[in-house]
Design an enzyme around this catalytic site. Structure first.
Site, PDB file in Angstrom:
ATOM      1  N   PRO A 121       0.819  -1.216   0.000  1.00  0.00           N
ATOM      2  CG  PRO A 121      -0.104  -1.112   2.136  1.00  0.00           C
ATOM      3  CD  PRO A 121       0.662  -2.006   1.222  1.00  0.00           C
ATOM      4  CD  GLU A 124       0.845  -6.952   9.714  1.00  0.00           C
ATOM      5  OE1 GLU A 124       1.193  -7.481   8.628  1.00  0.00           O
ATOM      6  OE2 GLU A 124      -0.198  -7.255  10.310  1.00  0.00           O
ATOM      7  NE  ARG A 140      -8.285  -5.912 -20.473  1.00  0.00           N
ATOM      8  CZ  ARG A 140      -8.253  -4.716 -21.055  1.00  0.00           C
ATOM      9  NH1 ARG A 140      -7.309  -3.856 -20.740  1.00  0.00           N
ATOM     10  NH2 ARG A 140      -9.155  -4.372 -21.941  1.00  0.00           N
ATOM     11  CG  ASP A 142     -11.356  -1.331 -22.172  1.00  0.00           C
ATOM     12  OD1 ASP A 142     -12.480  -1.582 -22.627  1.00  0.00           O
ATOM     13  OD2 ASP A 142     -10.470  -2.184 -22.032  1.00  0.00           O
TER      14      ASP A 142
HETATM   15  C1  J9Q Z   1       0.159  -5.977   0.177  1.00  0.00           C
HETATM   16  N1  J9Q Z   1      -2.920  -3.492   1.373  1.00  0.00           N
HETATM   17  O1  J9Q Z   1      -2.929  -2.442  -1.080  1.00  0.00           O
HETATM   18  C2  J9Q Z   1      -3.120  -1.719  -2.216  1.00  0.00           C
HETATM   19  N2  J9Q Z   1      -2.275  -2.104  -3.137  1.00  0.00           N
HETATM   20  C3  J9Q Z   1      -1.506  -3.082  -2.607  1.00  0.00           C
HETATM   21  C4  J9Q Z   1      -1.934  -3.274  -1.320  1.00  0.00           C
HETATM   22  C5  J9Q Z   1      -1.401  -4.236  -0.355  1.00  0.00           C
HETATM   23  C6  J9Q Z   1      -1.910  -4.302   0.960  1.00  0.00           C
HETATM   24  C7  J9Q Z   1      -1.381  -5.234   1.861  1.00  0.00           C
HETATM   25  C8  J9Q Z   1      -0.344  -6.057   1.454  1.00  0.00           C
HETATM   26  C9  J9Q Z   1      -0.371  -5.074  -0.726  1.00  0.00           C
END
Ligand code: J9Q
Length: 229
Positions: A86, A113, A151, A166
């Protein structure tokens, strides 16, 4: 195109990679996806992949050693290494196109984490986020990346034209509403203009409704430069 995925939950990827468009691409050999269990590269009896964070705090952090060992055991010409996180660079269609032009990607599925920062610094690896929300792990995020990239690999999708229209091919405009049979469903009629065969009028209606929908659902998008009509 080849994609290696390193994860502690390889079984989460198996179903999606076997089914649908992705499964066809993998089966046809256009896409070579290999899923690897990170625990393969642990050497302790407990096969531990994580440990407590230095400095304290909740949760666990993925240890660097198994990840380095896994990545280094794969093709030495491993291409870009991407850690799903994230805290990463946000995926958008331009980034997807960039990734689709690579012959080889390695995806490392992180956990919330986190992952020892030396993976990013030392491999090196790029952190990639699929959006601003919290997942319990990177596996679904890895599948999103694989689907979006696959894709665009020539031959994977049958109808090349369907790319063009798209949402996000045109980056600042969402797609217009679509209708199919029946002409009336539960009292809701298909807009008359779509039944008439006046293609100029249809195009104009689609442009207008796409613009309205973009304003309503995505006020953060600015829409394409307005052409006088
Ligand atoms: C690995 N929240 O969240 C948004 N894109 C990737 C992630 C993510 C997460 C937790 C662990 C990736």
């Amino acid at each position: 195109m080849r994609i290696d995925v390193i994860t502690i939950f390889p079984e989460m990827l198996a179903g999606p990679l076997a089914g649908s468009l992705l499964g066809k691409a993998v089966g046809s050999g256009l896409l070579d996806v290999r899923v690897h269990d990170l625990r393969t590269w642990t050497d302790d009896p407990h096969r531990s992949v994580d440990d407590e964070p230095y400095g304290g705090g909740p949760g666990m952090v993925l240890r660097p050693e198994p990840i380095f060992a896994a990545v280094e055991a794969l093709d030495p010409d491993r291409g870009r290494v991407l850690v799903l996180s994230p805290a990463g660079r946000r995926l958008e269609q331009a980034f997807v196109r960039e990734l689709a032009s690579e012959p080889h990607l390695t995806l490392v599925s992180g956990r919330y984490e986190g992952i020892d920062e030396r993976v990013v610094e030392g491999l090196p690896a790029e952190e990639l986020s699929i959006g601003d929300f919290v997942l319990s792990g990177g596996e679904f995020a890895a599948l999103v990346v694989i689907d979006a990239v696959a894709r665009l690999v020539p031959g994977v999708i049958g109808t090349e034209a369907s790319h063009q229209r798209d949402s996000f091919s045109e980056p600042d405009l969402l797609e217009h509403p679509q209708y199919t049979r029946p002409r009336e469903f539960r009292g809701m009629a298909v807009p008359e203009v779509l039944l008439g065969g006046n293609h100029a009028e249809i195009e104009r209606w689609r442009r207008e409704t796409a613009r309205a929908k973009t304003g309503r659902n995505r006020p953060d998008l600015h829409g394409p430069a307005q052409e006088p009509d």
